[in-house]
Design an enzyme around this catalytic site. Structure first.
Site, PDB file in Angstrom:
ATOM      1  N   ILE A  20      -7.381  -0.442  11.215  1.00 27.70           N
ATOM      2  CA  ILE A  20      -8.394   0.547  11.324  1.00 27.70           C
ATOM      3  C   ILE A  20      -9.493   0.068  10.614  1.00 27.70           C
ATOM      4  CG2 ILE A  20      -6.847   2.317  11.475  1.00 27.70           C
ATOM      5  CD1 ILE A  20      -7.172   3.022   8.640  1.00 27.70           C
TER       6      ILE A  20
ATOM      7  N   TYR B 108       0.705  -1.252  -0.006  1.00 33.22           N
ATOM      8  CA  TYR B 108       0.005   0.101   0.023  1.00 33.22           C
ATOM      9  C   TYR B 108       0.847   1.452  -0.033  1.00 33.22           C
ATOM     10  CZ  TYR B 108       1.085   0.613   4.824  1.00 33.22           C
ATOM     11  OH  TYR B 108       1.703   0.848   6.094  1.00 33.22           O
TER      12      TYR B 108
END
Length: 538
Positions: free
Chosen positions: A57, A27
């Site tokens: 998250i 990412y």
């Protein structure tokens, strides 16, 4: 709200992320203004985590669900699904919207098992891989995203190993079971059945799923003996090979996957060897026993009875060998001439003996029926003096005690035929010969050691009769003329089958004891006189 944009979706998506799955992904993390705050690429390793277990998250937990391996997503996560009003001091400010450019690399679940997908299987599969078998196979090893990490093809050498005894990672041990030689399959292995959390310390990272594209080339078990498949056995098999026999055979030698490594046919020459004496590999020594001339069989030899772990030449180590053989002939060094009489006239009183002049027809062939020669095709008989060395020793033996009109088959082993060298372009070396013979004419020969005999009483004045000019010396011309007259008038007989001039010259030379080209009365002696003198001297 959470925003997910699917920027690339692969055509094939056999599996998508579900809560509880373990994923490996790369990412880029940035703020809405493009400022980068984090990147897995910079660290040189994927981010590895369980999905849906609170390890991420909330927005990322939701955004990853439904992703395929190699899919790329652009994710916008609001603060309430990210780090909220507190942020991450020094990295992410409070109430920050986060952008993630995500590429999924790997995906598995702790309940996964080894997956096997066979995409080619041979029609014939006489045997499959079992625990403790030894296999030779090629493979391409990739990660789930298709990245190649290893290939036996690149090394141009198979991977050779036992199966099911811990020499391989557990997933490969399972994935190879049940394979046929020639089969191709894709084996997908979750990390807990591969290299686990730590990887291999080299090319394979921790928690990586592995995909092996495998083709099985060879398979055997250390307990295997040779296997024999009879392909053609002649209806008539009077004799089978035994230890100590000498065989001539053709063969094609292949590996178990059909790869040709050697052929006697390509050399246009049989392979000639003793059997059971250690002249060939152990498996061939065993496989050549009990064969008939003309038989075709397949001999499958495991490596411990072949060329072992080291191999030889074009034969790789630990290779199973397949020999398709055709037995041309065999014999034993103790063999003598074999005679089979097919026809004998009822009036059979005069039998051939040493010194007789014979005229006969024959067909000559090898033991497998290959025709070598025939007097019939030449339109004339073969004429010899028996026992004079004009034919091979085996033929001299095979023509003994035969009467006119008799037909017989004479089988001659090579040590009584043309030996190891044969006759170039005509008779192979070490070949057993088969002669089908018909005796057409027999002229009785002279007693052994005689080239000329009298049919009646010998003149007491023999020398004077030969010495026509009465000069006390006989020249070759006088001698030859006299002998010719005796033969023509029936008073004497020459050994049949020999050249007249050569016989006469040989007789004259024997009488010309001082070698001056003349024979005197003192030199001239009959054969029985010579024998008496030698006896008196002794």
């Amino acid at each position: 709200e959470l925003g997910v944009e699917r920027r690339f979706v692969p055509e094939s998506c056999p599996r998508a992320v579900r809560p509880g799955d373990f994923v490996r992904y790369h990412y880029l993390g940035s703020f809405p203004d493009g400022t980068r705050f984090d990147s897995s690429y910079d660290r040189g390793s994927t981010f590895n985590v369980f999905v849906g277990k609170g390890q991420l998250i909330a927005g990322m937990d939701q955004a990853l669900v439904g992703m395929c391996v190699n899919e790329r997503r652009f994710v916008k996560i609001p603060p309430k699904l990210a780090y909220g009003s507190e942020g991450v001091p020094g990295v992410i400010p409070p109430n920050a919207v986060l952008h993630f450019d995500v590429l999924l690399i790997d995906l598995w679940n702790s309940e996964d098992e080894v997956q096997v997908q066979t995409y080619f299987k041979p029609e014939k599969c006489p045997r499959t891989v079992q625990v403790s078998d030894f296999v030779r196979y090629h493979y391409n090893g990739t990660f789930l995203d298709g990245t190649l990490f290893d290939s036996s093809h690149n090394r141009m050498r198979t991977y050779d190993t036992y199966v099911g005894i811990g020499w391989l990672i557990p997933g490969m041990d399972q994935g190879l079971l049940g394979m046929c030689v020639g089969e191709k399959r894709i084996i997908t292995i979750p990390p807990f059945l591969a290299y686990g959390e730590d990887g291999d310390g080299k090319e394979i990272p921790g928690q990586a799923s592995l995909v092996f594209d495998v083709v099985l080339l060879d398979l055997h078990n250390p307990k295997d003996g040779i296997a024999i498949e009879n392909q053609l056995v002649p209806e008539s098999c009077e004799r089978r090979s035994q230890t100590g026999d000498f065989l001539r055979y053709h063969y094609n030698g292949t590996l178990l996957d059909g790869t040709l490594f050697d052929s006697s046919y390509s050399r246009n020459h049989t392979y000639d060897t003793y059997v059971g004496k250690g002249y060939v590999i152990a498996g061939m020594d065993e496989g050549l026993l009990g064969v008939c001339t003309g038989e075709k069989r397949r001999i499958i030899i495991p490596p411990h009875l072949g060329y072992g772990e080291e191999g030889r030449g074009k034969i790789p180590g630990s290779a199973v060998l397949v020999f398709d053989i055709h037995v041309v002939d065999f014999h034993n060094p103790s063999d003598s001439v074999s005679i089979t009489v097919h026809y004998k006239p009822s009036n059979c009183t005069v039998l051939s003996k040493k010194g007789d002049y014979l005229k006969y027809h024959y067909n000559a062939s090898l033991l497998d029926g290959t025709l070598l020669d025939s007097t019939h095709s030449l339109g004339k008989t073969y004429n010899i003096v028996l026992g004079s060395g004009q034919v091979v020793l085996g033929m001299d033996m095979g023509l003994q005690d035969m009467c006119v009109g008799e037909r017989r088959t004479v089988v001659i082993p090579p040590h009584l035929g043309y030996g190891e060298d044969g006759v170039e372009g005509e008779v192979p070396g070490s070949a057993v010969l088969v002669f089908d013979i018909e005796l057409l004419e027999l002229v009785s020969g002279l007693p052994e050691g005689y080239m000329f005999v009298w049919n009646g009483e010998v003149s007491p004045n023999l020398f004077e009769e030969i010495d026509q000019n009465h000069d006390g010396e006989v020249l070759l011309e006088e001698f030859s003329e006299y002998i010719q007259t005796q033969v023509d008038t029936g008073k004497g007989k020459l050994a049949p089958g020999f050249d007249f001039e050569k016989i006469v010259k040989n007789m004259f030379t024997n009488q010309d004891r001082d070698g001056n080209g003349k024979v005197t009365a003192e030199e001239f002696k009959l054969k029985d006189q010579e024998a008496r003198e030698e006896h008196d001297e002794l």
